[in-house]
Write a protein that holds these residues in place. Structure first.
Motif, PDB file in Angstrom:
ATOM      1  N   ASP A 126       1.200  -1.346   0.243  1.00 52.19           N
ATOM      2  CA  ASP A 126       0.104  -0.048   0.122  1.00 52.19           C
ATOM      3  C   ASP A 126       0.836   1.593  -0.077  1.00 52.19           C
ATOM      4  OD1 ASP A 126      -2.407  -1.184  -0.080  1.00 52.19           O
ATOM      5  OD2 ASP A 126      -2.305  -1.824   2.215  1.00 52.19           O
ATOM      6  N   VAL A 127       1.836   1.412   0.470  1.00 50.95           N
ATOM      7  CA  VAL A 127       2.716   2.351   0.926  1.00 50.95           C
ATOM      8  C   VAL A 127       3.876   2.608   0.420  1.00 50.95           C
ATOM      9  CG1 VAL A 127       3.354   3.914   2.434  1.00 50.95           C
ATOM     10  CG2 VAL A 127       1.321   3.198   3.039  1.00 50.95           C
ATOM     11  N   LYS A 128       4.415   3.042  -0.816  1.00 51.17           N
ATOM     12  CA  LYS A 128       6.323   2.832  -1.000  1.00 51.17           C
ATOM     13  C   LYS A 128       6.490   4.225  -1.268  1.00 51.17           C
ATOM     14  CE  LYS A 128       3.528   0.561  -4.902  1.00 51.17           C
ATOM     15  NZ  LYS A 128       3.774   0.179  -6.407  1.00 51.17           N
ATOM     16  N   LEU A 129       7.161   4.235  -0.645  1.00 50.23           N
ATOM     17  CA  LEU A 129       7.949   5.878  -0.481  1.00 50.23           C
ATOM     18  C   LEU A 129       9.486   6.182  -1.222  1.00 50.23           C
ATOM     19  CD1 LEU A 129       7.100   6.361   3.581  1.00 50.23           C
ATOM     20  CD2 LEU A 129       6.017   6.732   1.568  1.00 50.23           C
ATOM     21  N   GLY A 130       9.488   6.929  -1.872  1.00 47.35           N
ATOM     22  CA  GLY A 130      10.983   7.047  -2.755  1.00 47.35           C
ATOM     23  C   GLY A 130      11.529   8.240  -1.313  1.00 47.35           C
ATOM     24  N   PRO A 131      12.639   9.293  -1.629  1.00 39.87           N
ATOM     25  CA  PRO A 131      13.874   9.991  -0.307  1.00 39.87           C
ATOM     26  C   PRO A 131      12.230  10.472  -0.122  1.00 39.87           C
ATOM     27  CG  PRO A 131      15.201   9.253  -2.557  1.00 39.87           C
ATOM     28  CD  PRO A 131      13.606   8.830  -2.733  1.00 39.87           C
ATOM     29  N   ALA A 132      12.405  11.939  -1.305  1.00 41.06           N
ATOM     30  CA  ALA A 132      10.939  12.248  -0.407  1.00 41.06           C
ATOM     31  C   ALA A 132       9.980  12.350   0.241  1.00 41.06           C
ATOM     32  CB  ALA A 132      10.663  13.487  -1.610  1.00 41.06           C
ATOM     33  N   GLY A 133       9.093  10.870  -0.348  1.00 39.06           N
ATOM     34  CA  GLY A 133       8.188  10.660   0.645  1.00 39.06           C
ATOM     35  C   GLY A 133       9.076  10.083   1.572  1.00 39.06           C
ATOM     36  N   VAL A 134       9.787   9.409   1.988  1.00 44.34           N
ATOM     37  CA  VAL A 134      10.346   8.954   3.504  1.00 44.34           C
ATOM     38  C   VAL A 134      10.365  10.135   4.813  1.00 44.34           C
ATOM     39  CG1 VAL A 134      12.572   7.566   4.452  1.00 44.34           C
ATOM     40  CG2 VAL A 134      12.021   6.979   2.056  1.00 44.34           C
ATOM     41  N   ARG A 135      11.245  11.407   3.710  1.00 48.91           N
ATOM     42  CA  ARG A 135      11.542  12.363   4.895  1.00 48.91           C
ATOM     43  C   ARG A 135       9.934  13.205   5.456  1.00 48.91           C
ATOM     44  NH1 ARG A 135      15.025  13.116   0.712  1.00 48.91           N
ATOM     45  NH2 ARG A 135      13.719  14.858   0.299  1.00 48.91           N
ATOM     46  N   GLY A 136       9.220  12.862   3.839  1.00 54.51           N
ATOM     47  CA  GLY A 136       8.246  13.020   4.211  1.00 54.51           C
ATOM     48  C   GLY A 136       6.792  12.869   5.610  1.00 54.51           C
ATOM     49  N   GLY A 137       7.474  11.481   5.353  1.00 52.45           N
ATOM     50  CA  GLY A 137       7.004  10.068   6.294  1.00 52.45           C
ATOM     51  C   GLY A 137       7.129  10.567   7.950  1.00 52.45           C
ATOM     52  N   VAL A 138       8.904  11.117   8.076  1.00 50.19           N
ATOM     53  CA  VAL A 138       9.481  11.149   9.226  1.00 50.19           C
ATOM     54  C   VAL A 138       8.772  12.327   9.708  1.00 50.19           C
ATOM     55  CG1 VAL A 138      11.947  11.182  10.228  1.00 50.19           C
ATOM     56  CG2 VAL A 138      11.834   9.253   8.915  1.00 50.19           C
ATOM     57  N   ARG A 139       8.532  13.431   8.652  1.00 47.26           N
ATOM     58  CA  ARG A 139       7.699  14.660   9.568  1.00 47.26           C
ATOM     59  C   ARG A 139       6.677  14.303  10.194  1.00 47.26           C
ATOM     60  NH1 ARG A 139       9.674  17.205   5.354  1.00 47.26           N
ATOM     61  NH2 ARG A 139       7.949  16.679   4.004  1.00 47.26           N
ATOM     62  N   CYS A 140       6.027  13.416   9.425  1.00 44.66           N
ATOM     63  CA  CYS A 140       3.966  13.113   9.640  1.00 44.66           C
ATOM     64  C   CYS A 140       3.842  12.164  11.029  1.00 44.66           C
ATOM     65  CB  CYS A 140       3.368  12.885   8.861  1.00 44.66           C
ATOM     66  SG  CYS A 140       3.454  14.013   7.253  1.00 44.66           S
ATOM     67  N   GLY A 141       5.193  11.577  11.751  1.00 42.01           N
ATOM     68  CA  GLY A 141       5.677  11.095  12.111  1.00 42.01           C
ATOM     69  C   GLY A 141       5.101   9.405  11.800  1.00 42.01           C
ATOM     70  N   LEU A 142       4.663   9.639  10.481  1.00 40.32           N
ATOM     71  CA  LEU A 142       3.798   7.865   9.690  1.00 40.32           C
ATOM     72  C   LEU A 142       5.765   6.891   9.532  1.00 40.32           C
ATOM     73  CD1 LEU A 142       2.067   8.915   7.350  1.00 40.32           C
ATOM     74  CD2 LEU A 142       1.334   8.551   8.979  1.00 40.32           C
ATOM     75  N   VAL A 143       6.699   7.140  10.050  1.00 41.81           N
ATOM     76  CA  VAL A 143       7.800   6.276   9.763  1.00 41.81           C
ATOM     77  C   VAL A 143       8.931   7.104  10.935  1.00 41.81           C
ATOM     78  CG1 VAL A 143       9.851   6.127   8.108  1.00 41.81           C
ATOM     79  CG2 VAL A 143       7.545   6.909   6.889  1.00 41.81           C
ATOM     80  N   ASP A 144       9.249   6.148  11.928  1.00 39.75           N
ATOM     81  CA  ASP A 144      10.516   5.766  12.635  1.00 39.75           C
ATOM     82  C   ASP A 144      11.984   6.844  11.876  1.00 39.75           C
ATOM     83  OD1 ASP A 144      12.473   5.571  14.542  1.00 39.75           O
ATOM     84  OD2 ASP A 144      11.521   3.621  14.499  1.00 39.75           O
ATOM     85  N   PRO A 145      12.269   7.910  12.770  1.00 38.83           N
ATOM     86  CA  PRO A 145      13.026   8.758  12.287  1.00 38.83           C
ATOM     87  C   PRO A 145      13.870   8.078  11.836  1.00 38.83           C
ATOM     88  CG  PRO A 145      11.832   9.325  14.063  1.00 38.83           C
ATOM     89  CD  PRO A 145      10.944   8.034  14.097  1.00 38.83           C
TER      90      PRO A 145
END
Length: 200
Positions: free
Chosen positions: A120-139
């Motif tokens: 469901d969720v595929k993240l490239g570099p910008a998406g990884v940083r955005g996910g961390v910023r939103c708390g969706l991805v572990d820093p």
């Protein structure tokens, strides 16, 4: 039955989110990401039409990378709309094309497109940083070049591009490997083998 206007809006939103998840995408990459079940020609025609509409509406900007590859990036308006669709403040306008050169970007996008359809969720570099910023991805995963959510493992599958054996790049890969549920190196097989040995 879905109206043409609603279908057009859904296709535009999918293209904006896809661009935001990676940072920038080419026409062919948008075609493969948004219309994976369509034939290549049909998907490319759709992507060309949608990207032209989004560019004319100033939701996307078209820029050339340092290696001559044309890519589409979010504008402020495009980022705001993508954030509304995603229901998170994950996307930002623009992207420094030098940060994600065409070689690295192509490897990351190929990896993400190769992930199973049920991811469901595929993240490239910008998406990884955005996910961390939103708390969706572990820093701890912020340095990954790509992430794909594995619902069976309930963990991120992380990928790092093996592009040099520099000690800082090796240290980054070790940190990502320690933080991820699954880890993969991307790049030419000979470099991946050398990089893998050097990580141990």
């Amino acid at each position: 039955m879905e109206s043409n206007a609603l279908r057009a809006r859904r296709n535009e939103d999918a293209a904006l989110v896809a661009v935001g998840l990676v940072g920038w995408l080419t026409v062919a990459q948008v075609a493969a990401w948004v219309w994976p079940g369509s034939g290549k020609h049909s998907a490319t025609n759709r992507a060309t039409e949608v990207l032209a509409r989004l560019s004319a509406g100033r939701l996307l900007m078209r820029r050339k990378s340092g290696t001559g590859v044309w890519g589409y990036l979010l504008t402020n308006t495009g980022a705001a709309r993508a954030n509304g669709v995603y229901q998170e403040d994950a996307f930002r306008a623009g992207y420094d094309l030098s940060l994600l050169d065409a070689y690295r970007q192509a490897a990351v996008v190929a990896y993400l497109l190769a992930q199973a359809a049920d991811v469901d969720v595929k993240l490239g570099p910008a998406g990884v940083r955005g996910g961390v910023r939103c708390g969706l991805v572990d820093p701890a995963l912020v340095e990954a070049d790509a992430l794909a959510w594995d619902s069976e493992l309930c963990a991120w599958r992380a990928a790092v591009l093996a592009r040099t054996l520099h000690p800082e790049v090796l240290a980054k890969a070790r940190r990502v490997r320690a933080a991820a549920g699954h880890f993969q190196l991307l790049g030419p097989s000979h470099l991946v083998q050398q990089f893998g040995r050097a990580m141990h």
